[in-house]
Design an enzyme around this catalytic site. Sequence first.
Site, PDB file in Angstrom:
ATOM      1  N   ILE A  38       6.284   6.886   5.545  1.00 49.06           N
ATOM      2  CA  ILE A  38       6.144   6.117   6.782  1.00 49.06           C
ATOM      3  C   ILE A  38       5.699   4.679   6.550  1.00 49.06           C
ATOM      4  O   ILE A  38       5.643   3.889   7.496  1.00 49.06           O
ATOM      5  CB  ILE A  38       5.156   6.800   7.757  1.00 49.06           C
ATOM      6  CG1 ILE A  38       3.792   7.011   7.086  1.00 49.06           C
ATOM      7  CG2 ILE A  38       5.727   8.108   8.264  1.00 49.06           C
ATOM      8  CD1 ILE A  38       2.737   7.581   8.029  1.00 49.06           C
ATOM      9  N   GLY A  39       5.398   4.322   5.309  1.00 48.94           N
ATOM     10  CA  GLY A  39       4.981   2.946   5.056  1.00 48.94           C
ATOM     11  C   GLY A  39       4.698   2.714   3.591  1.00 48.94           C
ATOM     12  O   GLY A  39       4.592   3.656   2.797  1.00 48.94           O
ATOM     13  N   GLY A  41       2.829  -0.589   0.854  1.00 49.61           N
ATOM     14  CA  GLY A  41       2.247  -1.903   0.679  1.00 49.61           C
ATOM     15  C   GLY A  41       2.205  -2.249  -0.788  1.00 49.61           C
ATOM     16  O   GLY A  41       2.805  -1.559  -1.627  1.00 49.61           O
ATOM     17  N   GLY A  42       1.476  -3.305  -1.115  1.00 47.24           N
ATOM     18  CA  GLY A  42       1.427  -3.741  -2.500  1.00 47.24           C
ATOM     19  C   GLY A  42       0.728  -2.767  -3.420  1.00 47.24           C
ATOM     20  O   GLY A  42       1.017  -2.722  -4.617  1.00 47.24           O
ATOM     21  N   LYS A  60      -1.933   8.731   1.615  1.00 47.20           N
ATOM     22  CA  LYS A  60      -1.793   7.411   0.992  1.00 47.20           C
ATOM     23  C   LYS A  60      -1.998   7.551  -0.512  1.00 47.20           C
ATOM     24  O   LYS A  60      -3.060   7.987  -0.964  1.00 47.20           O
ATOM     25  CB  LYS A  60      -2.828   6.456   1.597  1.00 47.20           C
ATOM     26  CG  LYS A  60      -2.764   5.026   1.102  1.00 47.20           C
ATOM     27  CD  LYS A  60      -3.771   4.169   1.872  1.00 47.20           C
ATOM     28  CE  LYS A  60      -3.732   2.719   1.441  1.00 47.20           C
ATOM     29  NZ  LYS A  60      -4.696   1.892   2.223  1.00 47.20           N
ATOM     30  N   ASP A 157     -10.130  -8.878   4.720  1.00 49.29           N
ATOM     31  CA  ASP A 157      -8.667  -8.916   4.776  1.00 49.29           C
ATOM     32  C   ASP A 157      -8.186  -8.692   6.214  1.00 49.29           C
ATOM     33  O   ASP A 157      -7.362  -7.815   6.478  1.00 49.29           O
ATOM     34  CB  ASP A 157      -8.070  -7.866   3.840  1.00 49.29           C
ATOM     35  CG  ASP A 157      -6.610  -8.152   3.497  1.00 49.29           C
ATOM     36  OD1 ASP A 157      -6.166  -9.311   3.659  1.00 49.29           O
ATOM     37  OD2 ASP A 157      -5.907  -7.217   3.060  1.00 49.29           O
TER      38      ASP A 157
END
Length: 357
Positions: A38-39, A41-42, A60, A157
């Site tokens: 579903i996703g 990132g870096g 994750k 962040d």
Amino acid sequence: MATRKLPAPSKHAGAPPAPIELSPGDVVGERWRIVRQIGEGGSAVIYEAVHRNGRVGALKVLRPILSNDARARERFLAEARIANEVGHPSIVSVFDDDVLEDGRPYLVLELLEGESLHDRLARLPDQKMDALEACELGVRLCDLLDAVHGRGVIHRDLKPDNLFLTNEGQLKLLDFGIARAETVSRVFPTMTGVVLGTLGYMAREQARGDLDSIDRRTDVWGVGALLYRVITGKRVHQSESSNAELFAAMETPPAKVRVLAPEVPERIARVIDKALEQTMACRWGSALEMRDALELAIRHERLMRTAPPSWPGLEEEIAPPTNAAEPRRLRVELKALAFVSGIALGMIAAASWFGLT
């Protein structure tokens, strides 16, 4: 759908195993079945997963390229510790963690339904929000950060990707992966001179890698940068190259909000401009102070939009706050003015009703 059960990591020494490619149907840790990706990132990839007891979560996993980086692993796991220690309803809960057979750690977080602020902006004209709506979001974020800072944690962040708006209208703060805990018991490894953050949302002390100077005012700058982007449609110090943007963050004061967006109400712009001061001592001293200033700016703008055009001296009576001591005093003045204005409007309406005007 075929199910592939992944074994637990081996405790025997030897060459590190090849990275595992997770696919729908795989069972992780003998309890979490992967549904879909579903996703990403870096630093991590995120999957929807279902526990054997039926609970749904977001699994994750650290990217393979970072699996042997001790600092990256520690930051990844610290996200769970910090998020759960703060324990705020607007922070995503982490309710499981473990290690894959290939040695990579993973976390299981609550699965959210809605969209990130980044995605919300992408759907809007010119990819920006009305100033009042943006400031109301800023008030909620400052309230949340006040709780985070109260537990000794600096997020570092704050950006549209890390704010999530649920279908129920709740604001959620994501990704404590580079957060910094001020108390020694919760500090995880960092190095002076290392730049941690996102271009366009990093305060000067972050851009310079001066980690010892970072405190809650760094997040205040982050809120200012977030509102700047949401209201003007541009990042602070937005440039054509990353190097130019990083150098500008270190050395160049941001352009004032009304230079880029003259339509933004002056008092709202001044609250954001103060948050974005290069010198930390010149910013709002805390998220709570910035929240108070934003609330006053919002109330002033609403009052200006509803007060009779001929109201004498209204602009002069409601001066924007210029220091940390003024917001609470000004709040009382605004309440009084709003009350009097309401009476005046009521009298005008009554007079019109009875034909007296």
